[in-house]
Structures are given as C-alpha cells and as structure tokens.
Design a protein around this motif. Sequence first.
Motif, PDB file in Angstrom:
ATOM      1  N   PRO A 229      13.094  12.041  -9.598  1.00  0.00           N
ATOM      2  CA  PRO A 229      13.449  12.825  -8.397  1.00  0.00           C
ATOM      3  C   PRO A 229      14.089  14.084  -8.567  1.00  0.00           C
ATOM      4  O   PRO A 229      14.103  14.806  -7.795  1.00  0.00           O
ATOM      5  CB  PRO A 229      14.530  11.876  -7.809  1.00  0.00           C
ATOM      6  CG  PRO A 229      14.502  10.221  -8.299  1.00  0.00           C
ATOM      7  CD  PRO A 229      14.081  10.685  -9.811  1.00  0.00           C
TER       8      PRO A 229
ATOM      9  N   PHE B 116      11.632  16.846  -8.648  1.00  0.00           N
ATOM     10  CA  PHE B 116      10.552  16.808  -7.729  1.00  0.00           C
ATOM     11  C   PHE B 116      10.816  18.177  -6.907  1.00  0.00           C
ATOM     12  O   PHE B 116       9.862  18.990  -6.496  1.00  0.00           O
ATOM     13  CB  PHE B 116      10.723  15.947  -6.520  1.00  0.00           C
ATOM     14  CG  PHE B 116      10.116  16.188  -5.180  1.00  0.00           C
ATOM     15  CD1 PHE B 116       8.849  15.789  -5.089  1.00  0.00           C
ATOM     16  CD2 PHE B 116      10.482  16.557  -3.890  1.00  0.00           C
ATOM     17  CE1 PHE B 116       7.932  15.780  -4.042  1.00  0.00           C
ATOM     18  CE2 PHE B 116       9.792  16.942  -2.966  1.00  0.00           C
ATOM     19  CZ  PHE B 116       8.465  16.540  -2.916  1.00  0.00           C
TER      20      PHE B 116
ATOM     21  N   ASN C 253      10.204   8.958  -6.544  1.00  0.00           N
ATOM     22  CA  ASN C 253      10.922  10.269  -6.268  1.00  0.00           C
ATOM     23  C   ASN C 253      11.259  10.398  -4.713  1.00  0.00           C
ATOM     24  O   ASN C 253      11.425  11.388  -4.319  1.00  0.00           O
ATOM     25  CB  ASN C 253      10.278  11.365  -6.486  1.00  0.00           C
ATOM     26  CG  ASN C 253       8.867  11.476  -5.933  1.00  0.00           C
ATOM     27  OD1 ASN C 253       8.757  10.844  -4.965  1.00  0.00           O
ATOM     28  ND2 ASN C 253       7.959  12.315  -6.714  1.00  0.00           N
TER      29      ASN C 253
END
Length: 329
Positions: A186, A189, A274
């Motif tokens: 994550p 991202f 994510n």
Amino acid sequence: MASGAPITPHPAVGTTARPLQTTRSRTGWQLAKRRMRRRWQLYLLAAVPLIYFLVFKYVPMVNAVIAFKDYSPVVGIWGSPWVGLQHFQAFFDNPAFWRIVRNTFILSAYTLLAAFPIPIILALALNEVRHRFFKRTVQMVTFAPYFISTVIVVSMTILFLSPRIGLANDALGLFGIGSIDFLGNPDYFRHIYVWSDVWQTAGYSAVIYMAALAGIDPTLYESAKVDGASRIQKIIHVDLPGIMPTAAILMILGVGNIMAIGFEKAFLLQNPLNLSHSEIIPTYVYKTGLLNADFSLAAAVGLFNSVINLGLLVGVNFIAKRVFGHGLW
C-alpha cells in the motif's frame, strides 16, 4: 388662471418616459435579432455544446434528489419515499468514512502538488531551447503519452512493476536487490498513481503554458537583454509574471477538483493488498451504487463530494484574487 383651479400637467411631461423606455427596449431587441441573423453561423456553432451541456450535465442534476430518497426502480425517482439526510448520516457513520476521505484528499493533493509545477518547468525549459529539432522532439515525446488511454497506461505500469517479469525489478536485481511487489504494498500505491499521471499529462499541460509564453510582449525580452539580464533573471522577471494568470486559473481549477480524482486509474490499480490506500470516494461510489445497487447512498456520497469541491473552488478563487489579482470570477 384662477388660484383655486387645478393645474393639469402638459401631456408631454407625463407621457414621454414610458413610450421612450418601450421604444428603447424594442430597438434593443431588434438590434439583437439583426445581430443574430447576421452571425447565425456563430450562434449555431455555440448552440451545439450548449445543448450538450444542458442535456447531459444540467438536466441530470435534477435526479440528484435520489440522495434524499429511498430510491426504488419500481416506483421511480419521484415515487420513492423521502428520507431526508438518512443516507448522508449512514455514510458519516461508516467506519471507513475517514479512511476513504483521507485517501481521496491525500491522493488528490499529492497529484496536484506534483503535477502543477512540472509542466511549468518543462514549458520554461523548452522556451529556452533554440535547437528547433531537439525542441520538437522533446515536445512530441512528452506530449504523446497524453493520447494513450488510461487502460493502456495502467497495463504498461503493471507490466513494468511486475515482480516476475517487470523491468523495474530486473533493474533492481542488477544491484542485488530482491524482487519487490510494488502494487501489493500500500505504501507504493500513491507514488505509482501520481508519477504515472505526471508522465502522462505533463507534456499536454506544458502546451498551455507555452501558449501563454508565446503571448508575452517581445519588447520585454529586448528590454531585459539591454539591461543585461541573464536567462534565469529573464525567466524570473519576464516569463513567470507572464504566465502567472494562466497558472493561477489552472491552480484554482486543480484545487476545485481536489476531491474529484479520476476513477479509472485508481480502480484499475486497486487490489485487495493495497485497498487501505487505494479506496477513494469514486471507487466507493462505484462499488456502492453499481455493484451493491444502493443508488441512493451512492448519490449521497457523490453529492457530498461535489459540495466539498464547490466549497474549495470558491475559497481558492477568493484567495487567488486577493494574492495574485486573478481568478475565475
């Protein structure tokens, strides 16, 4: 005339104002009709986009009333019962509310901060290039990605960052760094989203600033040259003030759309790993409204987002007029 006799005004005194006003209004209407007949091609050309926005933008706004109703496709929009602010309250009480709003704001603000100065720098740099072939080559290379669809850009990004066959991990392997699952982390991202967007749109946005630079009075450059100004001084004192009105308007529009970030790229780059950073308001509206068929809640979330954008637009326009002297209105 006797002192007690009533004094009657002259007919011209009491009756000239209204016929004169009527005559002026008729003359103005006749003049407008004459202009429309003379330039009917321009009015016809302007009528096409006007009808488009009226039919596809303004008329559908009436249907936003479903945000305040318990909408049912069986009875229709106007037959559905009124529930007031129930759907807004349900969204505010959702445990994911703050996470979704925070993700949307951070991603939009990051995009704006990264994508706003780079086109200006690119335009200023290209404006200083004197080699025509090199300048056109750079313009073509930076402008071409804008015409690539979002789906293709996302596909290229996924392949480039693939843990097994991605070029990025192959390059990291040359330095002894193990394979990294960029889209599964994550923390990566937002960087992937923003910088792929900058790569795609920087060249197109630079064209706007280059057009503004082309409109600067050449005598200002001649005066700067006579005064012995260097290139950096010319950029600071001539180029930047010349493009400041354009930059201010684009900044206002960018901040006004800070909560209206694009849906397609975020949704296509999204995966269960994510989701904590990639779930934003547009993707939440899509899942709620189309996948779960909760149209009223989705309309309420979208209306909430639009109100926030409107408030930001008005506020930033007010600040820009006070600071830069330029605004949308």
